[in-house]
Design a protein around this motif. Structure first.
Motif, PDB file in Angstrom:
ATOM      1  N   ALA A   1       0.907  -1.308  -0.183  1.00 42.03           N
ATOM      2  CA  ALA A   1      -0.003   0.027  -0.088  1.00 42.03           C
ATOM      3  C   ALA A   1       0.866   1.244  -0.029  1.00 42.03           C
ATOM      4  O   ALA A   1       1.913   1.388   1.011  1.00 42.03           O
ATOM      5  N   GLY A   2       0.566   2.127  -1.205  1.00 41.98           N
ATOM      6  CA  GLY A   2       1.331   3.422  -0.978  1.00 41.98           C
ATOM      7  C   GLY A   2       2.376   3.451  -1.963  1.00 41.98           C
ATOM      8  O   GLY A   2       3.001   4.413  -2.007  1.00 41.98           O
ATOM      9  N   THR A   3       2.857   2.415  -2.390  1.00 43.44           N
ATOM     10  CA  THR A   3       4.076   2.247  -3.291  1.00 43.44           C
ATOM     11  C   THR A   3       3.884   2.079  -4.840  1.00 43.44           C
ATOM     12  O   THR A   3       4.678   2.730  -5.714  1.00 43.44           O
TER      13      THR A   3
ATOM     14  N   ILE B   1      -7.672 -10.565  -5.689  1.00 41.76           N
ATOM     15  CA  ILE B   1      -7.054 -10.665  -4.122  1.00 41.76           C
ATOM     16  C   ILE B   1      -5.960  -9.747  -4.218  1.00 41.76           C
ATOM     17  O   ILE B   1      -5.166  -9.823  -5.010  1.00 41.76           O
ATOM     18  N   GLY B   2      -5.984  -8.978  -3.151  1.00 39.74           N
ATOM     19  CA  GLY B   2      -4.817  -7.899  -3.235  1.00 39.74           C
ATOM     20  C   GLY B   2      -4.746  -6.892  -2.049  1.00 39.74           C
ATOM     21  O   GLY B   2      -5.670  -7.105  -1.020  1.00 39.74           O
ATOM     22  N   THR B   3      -3.902  -6.094  -2.046  1.00 42.09           N
ATOM     23  CA  THR B   3      -3.753  -5.155  -1.082  1.00 42.09           C
ATOM     24  C   THR B   3      -4.481  -3.852  -1.389  1.00 42.09           C
ATOM     25  O   THR B   3      -5.082  -3.802  -2.560  1.00 42.09           O
ATOM     26  N   LEU B   4      -5.055  -3.024  -0.269  1.00 38.88           N
ATOM     27  CA  LEU B   4      -5.740  -1.716  -0.622  1.00 38.88           C
ATOM     28  C   LEU B   4      -4.800  -0.673  -1.072  1.00 38.88           C
ATOM     29  O   LEU B   4      -4.505   0.079  -0.400  1.00 38.88           O
TER      30      LEU B   4
ATOM     31  N   VAL C   1      -8.397   0.152  -4.416  1.00 39.42           N
ATOM     32  CA  VAL C   1      -8.865   1.220  -3.748  1.00 39.42           C
ATOM     33  C   VAL C   1     -10.221   1.722  -4.431  1.00 39.42           C
ATOM     34  O   VAL C   1     -11.329   1.647  -3.924  1.00 39.42           O
ATOM     35  N   GLU C   2     -10.053   2.047  -5.388  1.00 41.58           N
ATOM     36  CA  GLU C   2     -11.325   2.585  -6.367  1.00 41.58           C
ATOM     37  C   GLU C   2     -12.393   1.357  -6.625  1.00 41.58           C
ATOM     38  O   GLU C   2     -13.604   1.553  -6.347  1.00 41.58           O
ATOM     39  N   MET C   3     -11.789   0.045  -6.871  1.00 42.07           N
ATOM     40  CA  MET C   3     -12.638  -1.090  -6.861  1.00 42.07           C
ATOM     41  C   MET C   3     -13.539  -1.247  -5.825  1.00 42.07           C
ATOM     42  O   MET C   3     -14.803  -1.530  -5.700  1.00 42.07           O
ATOM     43  N   ALA C   4     -12.565  -1.077  -4.524  1.00 43.97           N
ATOM     44  CA  ALA C   4     -13.445  -1.608  -3.219  1.00 43.97           C
ATOM     45  C   ALA C   4     -14.386  -0.391  -2.901  1.00 43.97           C
ATOM     46  O   ALA C   4     -15.699  -0.828  -2.408  1.00 43.97           O
ATOM     47  N   GLU C   5     -14.128   0.806  -3.397  1.00 39.39           N
ATOM     48  CA  GLU C   5     -15.172   2.086  -2.855  1.00 39.39           C
ATOM     49  C   GLU C   5     -16.392   1.701  -3.969  1.00 39.39           C
ATOM     50  O   GLU C   5     -17.435   1.960  -3.475  1.00 39.39           O
ATOM     51  N   GLU C   6     -16.313   1.272  -5.086  1.00 38.80           N
ATOM     52  CA  GLU C   6     -17.243   1.035  -6.098  1.00 38.80           C
ATOM     53  C   GLU C   6     -18.288  -0.179  -6.116  1.00 38.80           C
ATOM     54  O   GLU C   6     -19.442  -0.135  -6.094  1.00 38.80           O
ATOM     55  N   MET C   7     -17.300  -1.184  -5.738  1.00 40.20           N
ATOM     56  CA  MET C   7     -18.467  -2.578  -5.450  1.00 40.20           C
ATOM     57  C   MET C   7     -18.329  -3.010  -4.022  1.00 40.20           C
ATOM     58  O   MET C   7     -19.039  -3.997  -3.874  1.00 40.20           O
ATOM     59  N   GLY C   8     -17.434  -2.565  -3.073  1.00 50.48           N
ATOM     60  CA  GLY C   8     -17.496  -2.884  -1.836  1.00 50.48           C
ATOM     61  C   GLY C   8     -16.472  -3.949  -1.397  1.00 50.48           C
ATOM     62  O   GLY C   8     -16.205  -4.713  -2.298  1.00 50.48           O
TER      63      GLY C   8
END
Length: 184
Positions: free
Chosen positions: A84-86, A104-107, A112-119
């Motif tokens: 994250a952040g790199t 499967i992955g890190t935030l 980040v965008e995908m998690a915001e849009e689809m949960g």
């Protein structure tokens, strides 16, 4: 996975094919060396009698849109595992997701965008969040501590150092192991 099979060849393992794709800019020495490592790993894994059909590794050379058009619709899983952040994971993983692959992955990055849009419940997120990575670095993070405490990790890094995956040039991947142990 290779080492687990080698240590216990009679154990039941779910057969897997791992596909890695990438390319390196002409001057990016470490990326070129990592690509060489992937190819050497594939040669070793794919020709090992103990491993047999339980594990196969394929490196997709010069990964680009034309190749992605073939690979993405066929993928079951998309791994996007930057710290994250790199580094942003880009939009390739979005294309995998739109074609039905599990993520499967890190935030980080596009995740980040995908998690915001689809949960987040529709992804498999693991690892440290950006603020946790920053805190770990403030605490004088030492990746070599993980090396000392994790037998599987230690074995894998030692194989990079001792030439297991490049017997014709034993020290070739030592700088990759050292980068992971002392900097990553």
């Amino acid at each position: 996975m290779f080492n687990r099979i080698k240590h216990n060849p009679d154990a039941p393992f779910t057969p897997r094919t791992v596909m890695l794709g990438g390319k390196a800019a002409p001057g990016y020495h470490m990326a070129k060396k990592i690509i060489k490592l992937f190819n050497n790993l594939a040669r070793k894994i794919n020709n090992d009698i103990d491993v047999g059909e339980r594990l196969k590794l394929v490196f997709l050379e010069n990964y680009r849109v034309t190749l992605a058009e073939i690979v993405i619709p066929a993928a079951d899983l998309s791994e996007q595992i930057s710290t994250a952040g790199t580094e942003a994971s880009g939009t390739g993983n979005m294309k995998f997701k739109l074609n039905g692959a599990l993520t499967i992955g890190t935030l980080d990055g596009a995740n980040v965008e995908m998690a915001e849009e689809m949960g987040k419940e529709n992804m498999f997120i693991f690892g440290l969040k950006l603020h946790e990575v920053e805190e770990l670095r403030r605490q004088e993070y030492n990746p070599a501590d993980y090396y000392m405490c994790n037998e599987e990790l230690r074995e894998a890094l030692e194989q990079l150092k001792n030439g297991t995956f490049c017997p014709e040039s034993p020290g070739l991947f030592e700088d990759i192991a050292n980068d992971l142990m002392y900097h990553d």
